[in-house]
Motif scaffolding. Structure first.
Motif, PDB file in Angstrom:
ATOM      1  N   PHE A 164       0.844  -1.199   0.000  1.00 64.62           N
ATOM      2  CA  PHE A 164       0.000   0.000   0.000  1.00 64.62           C
ATOM      3  C   PHE A 164       0.879   1.249   0.000  1.00 64.62           C
ATOM      4  O   PHE A 164       1.412   1.649   1.035  1.00 64.62           O
ATOM      5  CB  PHE A 164      -0.917  -0.017   1.235  1.00 64.62           C
ATOM      6  CG  PHE A 164      -1.835  -1.206   1.254  1.00 64.62           C
ATOM      7  CD1 PHE A 164      -3.102  -1.117   0.692  1.00 64.62           C
ATOM      8  CD2 PHE A 164      -1.438  -2.417   1.809  1.00 64.62           C
ATOM      9  CE1 PHE A 164      -3.950  -2.214   0.687  1.00 64.62           C
ATOM     10  CE2 PHE A 164      -2.275  -3.526   1.812  1.00 64.62           C
ATOM     11  CZ  PHE A 164      -3.537  -3.426   1.248  1.00 64.62           C
ATOM     12  N   TYR A 165       1.031   1.849  -1.173  1.00 64.98           N
ATOM     13  CA  TYR A 165       1.879   3.030  -1.370  1.00 64.98           C
ATOM     14  C   TYR A 165       1.075   4.299  -1.064  1.00 64.98           C
ATOM     15  O   TYR A 165      -0.147   4.328  -1.228  1.00 64.98           O
ATOM     16  CB  TYR A 165       2.351   3.047  -2.824  1.00 64.98           C
ATOM     17  CG  TYR A 165       3.175   4.247  -3.244  1.00 64.98           C
ATOM     18  CD1 TYR A 165       4.473   4.423  -2.776  1.00 64.98           C
ATOM     19  CD2 TYR A 165       2.665   5.196  -4.138  1.00 64.98           C
ATOM     20  CE1 TYR A 165       5.241   5.513  -3.177  1.00 64.98           C
ATOM     21  CE2 TYR A 165       3.421   6.288  -4.553  1.00 64.98           C
ATOM     22  CZ  TYR A 165       4.708   6.435  -4.061  1.00 64.98           C
ATOM     23  OH  TYR A 165       5.465   7.511  -4.461  1.00 64.98           O
ATOM     24  N   LEU A 180      -4.594   2.604   9.291  1.00 64.28           N
ATOM     25  CA  LEU A 180      -5.381   1.786  10.226  1.00 64.28           C
ATOM     26  C   LEU A 180      -5.942   0.561   9.509  1.00 64.28           C
ATOM     27  O   LEU A 180      -5.846  -0.571   9.998  1.00 64.28           O
ATOM     28  CB  LEU A 180      -6.518   2.628  10.827  1.00 64.28           C
ATOM     29  CG  LEU A 180      -7.463   1.879  11.769  1.00 64.28           C
ATOM     30  CD1 LEU A 180      -6.726   1.380  13.018  1.00 64.28           C
ATOM     31  CD2 LEU A 180      -8.649   2.779  12.174  1.00 64.28           C
ATOM     32  N   PHE A 181      -6.493   0.805   8.317  1.00 57.50           N
ATOM     33  CA  PHE A 181      -7.035  -0.312   7.523  1.00 57.50           C
ATOM     34  C   PHE A 181      -5.931  -1.311   7.185  1.00 57.50           C
ATOM     35  O   PHE A 181      -6.105  -2.526   7.332  1.00 57.50           O
ATOM     36  CB  PHE A 181      -7.706   0.241   6.250  1.00 57.50           C
ATOM     37  CG  PHE A 181      -7.682  -0.711   5.099  1.00 57.50           C
ATOM     38  CD1 PHE A 181      -8.317  -1.950   5.197  1.00 57.50           C
ATOM     39  CD2 PHE A 181      -7.014  -0.390   3.919  1.00 57.50           C
ATOM     40  CE1 PHE A 181      -8.279  -2.850   4.134  1.00 57.50           C
ATOM     41  CE2 PHE A 181      -6.964  -1.289   2.861  1.00 57.50           C
ATOM     42  CZ  PHE A 181      -7.588  -2.519   2.973  1.00 57.50           C
ATOM     43  N   VAL A 182      -4.768  -0.800   6.732  1.00 56.36           N
ATOM     44  CA  VAL A 182      -3.695  -1.697   6.297  1.00 56.36           C
ATOM     45  C   VAL A 182      -3.194  -2.534   7.473  1.00 56.36           C
ATOM     46  O   VAL A 182      -2.952  -3.741   7.351  1.00 56.36           O
ATOM     47  CB  VAL A 182      -2.546  -0.879   5.648  1.00 56.36           C
ATOM     48  CG1 VAL A 182      -1.314  -1.748   5.405  1.00 56.36           C
ATOM     49  CG2 VAL A 182      -3.032  -0.261   4.337  1.00 56.36           C
ATOM     50  N   ARG A 183      -3.099  -1.916   8.657  1.00 60.39           N
ATOM     51  CA  ARG A 183      -2.616  -2.670   9.825  1.00 60.39           C
ATOM     52  C   ARG A 183      -3.695  -3.611  10.342  1.00 60.39           C
ATOM     53  O   ARG A 183      -3.379  -4.699  10.831  1.00 60.39           O
ATOM     54  CB  ARG A 183      -2.122  -1.700  10.900  1.00 60.39           C
ATOM     55  CG  ARG A 183      -0.920  -0.914  10.378  1.00 60.39           C
ATOM     56  CD  ARG A 183      -0.080  -0.238  11.433  1.00 60.39           C
ATOM     57  NE  ARG A 183       1.197   0.114  10.825  1.00 60.39           N
ATOM     58  CZ  ARG A 183       1.559   1.351  10.462  1.00 60.39           C
ATOM     59  NH1 ARG A 183       0.762   2.383  10.719  1.00 60.39           N
ATOM     60  NH2 ARG A 183       2.718   1.559   9.871  1.00 60.39           N
ATOM     61  N   PRO A 191       4.995   1.566   2.004  1.00 61.57           N
ATOM     62  CA  PRO A 191       6.022   2.442   1.451  1.00 61.57           C
ATOM     63  C   PRO A 191       5.390   3.774   1.049  1.00 61.57           C
ATOM     64  O   PRO A 191       4.175   3.843   0.859  1.00 61.57           O
ATOM     65  CB  PRO A 191       6.500   1.690   0.206  1.00 61.57           C
ATOM     66  CG  PRO A 191       5.315   0.894  -0.232  1.00 61.57           C
ATOM     67  CD  PRO A 191       4.603   0.508   1.054  1.00 61.57           C
ATOM     68  N   ASP A 192       6.194   4.820   0.947  1.00 60.40           N
ATOM     69  CA  ASP A 192       5.631   6.100   0.509  1.00 60.40           C
ATOM     70  C   ASP A 192       6.676   6.897  -0.279  1.00 60.40           C
ATOM     71  O   ASP A 192       7.827   6.473  -0.389  1.00 60.40           O
ATOM     72  CB  ASP A 192       5.091   6.907   1.693  1.00 60.40           C
ATOM     73  CG  ASP A 192       6.186   7.366   2.650  1.00 60.40           C
ATOM     74  OD1 ASP A 192       7.337   6.907   2.522  1.00 60.40           O
ATOM     75  OD2 ASP A 192       5.878   8.182   3.544  1.00 60.40           O
ATOM     76  N   ALA A 465      -2.198   2.146  -4.595  1.00 59.52           N
ATOM     77  CA  ALA A 465      -1.502   3.432  -4.443  1.00 59.52           C
ATOM     78  C   ALA A 465      -2.506   4.511  -4.077  1.00 59.52           C
ATOM     79  O   ALA A 465      -3.484   4.728  -4.785  1.00 59.52           O
ATOM     80  CB  ALA A 465      -0.778   3.814  -5.721  1.00 59.52           C
ATOM     81  N   MET A 466      -2.244   5.161  -2.936  1.00 61.23           N
ATOM     82  CA  MET A 466      -3.040   6.331  -2.546  1.00 61.23           C
ATOM     83  C   MET A 466      -2.323   7.543  -3.148  1.00 61.23           C
ATOM     84  O   MET A 466      -1.473   8.155  -2.521  1.00 61.23           O
ATOM     85  CB  MET A 466      -3.111   6.388  -1.023  1.00 61.23           C
ATOM     86  CG  MET A 466      -3.988   7.483  -0.449  1.00 61.23           C
ATOM     87  SD  MET A 466      -5.681   7.460  -1.048  1.00 61.23           S
ATOM     88  CE  MET A 466      -6.274   5.907  -0.400  1.00 61.23           C
ATOM     89  N   GLY A 467      -2.650   7.839  -4.399  1.00 65.29           N
ATOM     90  CA  GLY A 467      -1.997   8.946  -5.097  1.00 65.29           C
ATOM     91  C   GLY A 467      -0.638   8.555  -5.642  1.00 65.29           C
ATOM     92  O   GLY A 467      -0.188   7.413  -5.519  1.00 65.29           O
ATOM     93  N   GLY A 468       0.034   9.551  -6.251  1.00 63.41           N
ATOM     94  CA  GLY A 468       1.378   9.346  -6.757  1.00 63.41           C
ATOM     95  C   GLY A 468       1.410   8.652  -8.111  1.00 63.41           C
ATOM     96  O   GLY A 468       0.375   8.353  -8.714  1.00 63.41           O
TER      97      GLY A 468
END
Ligand SMILES: Nc1nc2c(c(=O)[nH]1)N[C@H]1C(S)=C(S)[C@@H](COP(=O)(O)OP(=O)(O)OC[C@H]3O[C@@H](n4cnc5c(=O)[nH]c(N)nc54)[C@H](O)[C@@H]3O)O[C@H]1N2
Ligand SMILES: Nc1nc2c(c(=O)[nH]1)N[C@H]1C(S)=C(S)[C@@H](COP(=O)(O)OP(=O)(O)OC[C@H]3O[C@@H](n4cnc5c(=O)[nH]c(N)nc54)[C@H](O)[C@@H]3O)O[C@H]1N2
Ligand SMILES: [Mo]
Length: 759
Positions: A164-165, A180-183, A191-192, A465-468
């Protein structure tokens, strides 16, 4: 509004003129208005401009520089700049991409287009789906899209097979929800873009001063006696910073710029918001410019620190009270080969003398830096050595002094504060466990480069990917694209079309979201989100424009939709999550230190500043409770004869992988991007001529080579042995395993290359 380009323009009209010696002024004002009007039309452009960085408006998505706040007042009605205007034009554009566009263009044909062409097509307007094996994207409903992602995540043999980027425009509320969702799903694979950006700063500062952030406020910039700007091009990338530098200069500050290139913004500034600027007089910015060789800042700062120690220019009271490691450092520095260090910097002894004199003669010193320090193999050691300088001078935790890593994306710092991090601290995870009653995963996740390696090895099934724009931003473009294409499902939450949508997984989804400038409502309720700027000030941002399409959803609602489909109703009720962002802020207040009473404090004008031990009280959260002076060893990059050291920079017409236009006005480049800037003497010595077209070929320790084709040589004032080209065109040259020691940031600014004449 001008229509989107149909034809993809190459470099056939490339023109080169002399570089400019100053930044901003009237051309910048004209340029901002032109870009906005081209994309928005006159009326909407005017309405939008009035709301940039105003208390009831939206935070400029351009960069993370704070709003200027002179004597407690905003300095001007319009706190925006040319490049902020471009960022807004890009997002608030009236151009649209609809389902017809995707029916017309196959994914393969879109992959042939340039980043510029893709971005110029307009805003994404509805969710799109590529079924396995399909040649085209087709429309899909939000519910079906969420069900598809939920199904894929539920089917994973381990949550660690998903990545989940996050990019840095994501709001605090969205970032907190996402992590929170990813954990809750069970992985720390978060990664970001920070991994490719200021990670080296975070690592170096945590080791030395106990916090991975800078220690200055905007007032400290105004009140500094000496401002040292290292490896940063504010005229293009943080233009609003120039106003703060101008204020400091008026109050008597000296400015030193340390940069291989004489960047226009560092030489002179003509503030378009003052009469003086409009009259074209401007403020001379740099009192001293040090054209350091690429990758040699560590050598320079070691020389400086050795001289400070030897000449007794050390703030012993502060060092004795607050720092560890003084004796080890001074012994180490005294034993170094100073002639070799000087030779490595490419500077003259006189340059260094002048710099030492300024540093020794000032107590209020601010050091600012950006990608020119963070993207080298020895980036962490270099930033530690800069921290040594300020600690030796006691220039931390007092007015007008401190360390100032200048962040890039407008909320990249906030995303980290919210827990977007592949290596979360145990304290953060404990706080999550306490608040939400689940056991978050403890093992570290993948950073950006590790994620690409895992994707390439077939160890990742789902990439979100959350954006990027992961494919174009990461190194080794072809390898990264191939890694992406190995994933079974890729999901991009985006505002604009980019390469990561067209070099995608077997199945792929594009989920279009609201941008900063747009009204965010669910039912009758209008919501706002919050961001943290480069100086740790948290404030609200509210979009007012009509959304680009009625189908867009906010990033928070998209996270909630995915989570509801992927997880059973444990941890939180995801179906209701996000209805009220204030409720999310209450969770943040309970989990993240410094956010107590978040909802009340964030609506106060200007927001609130997060606590910062070194800045507020000279306290350091290191193992010993004292700041750490560190011993670093400079290892020069070996450049064989006939080779140059290439750094990759941004042009004046781009935002990372988003290309606004084909000009780099300050550097004299027009209508093209495939250029390599080389010193005139190197051009001759290498047997080339200005204007020759060459391939840029990188050479690596393992004997491998990478090639970027067809670059025009431009004679430019860069030090001998160094050259520069634009990111992302040059990303193909950097292999995945070339990363900074300690931070694993790709070495985008230190690439050994040869220039090969085309046959
Ligand atoms: N308009 C606009 N604004 C932006 C961005 C954008 O693309 N466009 N990007 C945003 C982001 S995410 C970021 S991180 C920032 C980036 O902001 P910057 O760091 O200013 O961006 P770069 O273009 O990478 O410039 C790097 C600078 O470092 C210098 N440099 C390179 N190597 C060395 C070296 O070894 N030593 C020294 N001393 N200097 C060196 C280069 O000559 C150049 O001036 O800007 C943010 N703001
Ligand atoms: N060679 C080389 N490589 C580099 C660098 C370099 O200097 N040289 N710099 C590195 C740095 S500093 C960084 S930060 C990275 C940047 O890496 P990224 O952050 O991954 O890339 P961007 O180009 O900023 O992302 C642009 C995309 O973000 C989406 N977007 C824009 N606004 C929003 C929004 O509000 N919400 C959502 N969900 N999406 C949005 C749009 O679809 C747009 O296409 O690149 C790195 N790569
Ligand atoms: Mo960045």
């Amino acid at each position: 509004m001008k229509p989107a380009p149909r034809v993809d323009q190459g470099d056939e009209h490339l023109k080169v003129t002399a570089p400019k010696g100053y930044a901003a002024g009237i051309p910048a004002v004209v340029e901002s208005v032109r870009q906005l009007v081209d994309h928005l039309g006159v009326a909407k452009a005017a309405r939008t401009m009035l709301r940039i960085n105003q208390p009831d408006g939206f935070d400029c998505p351009g960069c993370a520089w704070p709003e200027d706040n002179l004597n407690g007042h905003r300095t001007s009605r319009f706190e925006f700049c040319e490049n902020g205007a471009k960022a807004i034009a890009e997002e608030a554009t009236d151009r649209r991409i609809t389902a017809d566009f995707f029916a017309e263009h196959s994914i393969a044909s879109l992959a042939e287009r340039s980043d510029y062409w893709l971005g110029q097509q307009g805003r994404l307007t509805e969710p799109m789906y590529r079924p396995a094996g399909a040649t085209h994207y087709e429309p899909i409903s939000w519910e079906a899209a969420f069900a598809r992602i939920g199904g894929a995540l539920r089917a994973l043999s381990s949550p660690d097979r998903a990545v989940f980027y996050t990019s840095g425009r994501t709001s605090n509320e969205a970032a907190f929800s996402y992590q929170l969702f990813v954990r809750a799903l069970g992985t720390n694979n978060l990664p970001d873009c920070s991994n490719m950006c200021h990670e080296s700063s975070g690592v170096a500062l945590t080791e030395t001063i106990g916090i991975g952030k800078g220690t200055v406020t905007i007032e400290d910039i105004h009140d500094a006696g000496l401002l040292v700007i290292i490896g940063q091009n504010p005229g293009t990338n943080h233009p609003r910073m120039l106003s703060a530098l101008e204020t400091a200069k008026r109050r008597g500050a000296k400015v030193v710029s340390i940069n291989p290139l004489p960047e226009a913004g560092l030489m002179q500034f003509r503030n378009p918001q003052t009469v003086r600027g409009l009259a074209r007089r401007g403020t001379a910015l740099s009192d001293l410019h040090l054209p350091v060789a690429v990758g040699a800042d560590l050598a320079l700062f070691q020389l400086v620190n050795a001289r400070l120690a030897a000449s007794g220019s050390v703030d012993r009271a502060f060092v004795d009270a607050s720092c560890d490691g003084f004796d080890e450092l001074t012994t180490h520095l005294a034993g170094l080969d100073h002639d070799a260090l000087l030779a490595a910097t490419g500077l003259t002894a006189g340059d260094v003398d002048a710099f030492v004199e300024l540093v020794a003669g000032h107590e209020r010193i601010v050091a600012c830096w950006a990608m020119g320090l963070t993207q080298h193999r020895q980036a962490v050691a270099t930033i530690r050595e800069v921290a040594n300088t300020l600690l030796l001078r006691g220039a931390i935790g007092k007015r007008g002094a401190g360390l100032c890593p200048v962040r890039g994306h407008s909320n990249v710092q906030g995303d980290r504060t919210m827990g977007i991090y592949e290596r979360p601290s145990p304290a953060f995870l404990d706080a999550l466990a306490d608040r939400f009653g689940f056991e978050p995963p403890r093992a570290h996740g993948f950073d950006t480069v590790e994620a690409i390696a895992a994707m390439a090895a077939g160890d990742v099934d789902v990439f979100v990917a959350m954006g990027g724009n992961f494919v174009s931003a990461a190194p080794d473009t072809e390898a990264t694209a191939a890694a992406m294409e190995r994933c079974a499902l890729t999901v991009q939450v985006s505002t604009k079309l980019n390469r990561s949508h067209v070099r995608c997984g077997t199945e792929a989804l594009i989920l279009p979201c609201l941008g900063r400038t747009e009204r965010d409502s669910r039912g009758p309720e209008q919501r706002f989100v919050t961001v943290e700027d480069s100086m740790g000030v948290v404030h609200a941002t509210r979009g007012r424009n009509d959304p680009a399409s009625p189908h867009l959803r906010s990033e928070v609602d998209i996270v909630a939709g995915i989570a509801a489909a992927a997880l059973d109703a444990s941890v939180v009720d995801w179906t209701d999550w996000g209805r009220d962002y204030a409720a999310i802020r209450d969770h943040i207040a309970a989990v993240v230190p410094g956010f107590e009473d978040f909802n009340r404090r964030v609506v106060e004008p200007g927001g609130f500043a997060l606590p910062n031990g070194p800045r507020d009280s000279r306290t350091f959260a290191t193992a010993t409770g004292r700041a750490r002076l560190t011993v670093n060893t400079f290892e020069p990059i070996k450049v064989p004869p006939g080779r140059l050291l290439l750094q990759t920079v941004r042009s004046h017409d781009q935002y990372n992988t988003t290309i606004y236009g084909l000009d780099d006005r300050y550097r004299g480049i027009h209508d093209g991007r495939r250029v390599v800037f080389v010193n005139a003497d190197d051009i001759t010595a290498l047997g080339h001529a200005d204007g020759d077209v060459v391939d840029v070929v990188s050479e690596w320790r393992d004997g491998s080579e990478r090639r970027a084709e067809r670059f025009r040589i431009v004679s430019y004032p860069t030090p001998r042995g160094c050259c520069a080209a634009y990111f992302p065109e040059a990303n193909v040259l950097v292999p995945l395993d070339s990363v900074a020691e300690g931070s694993r940031t790709p070495t985008s600014k230190a690439i050994v290359v040869r220039l090969e004449r085309r046959g």
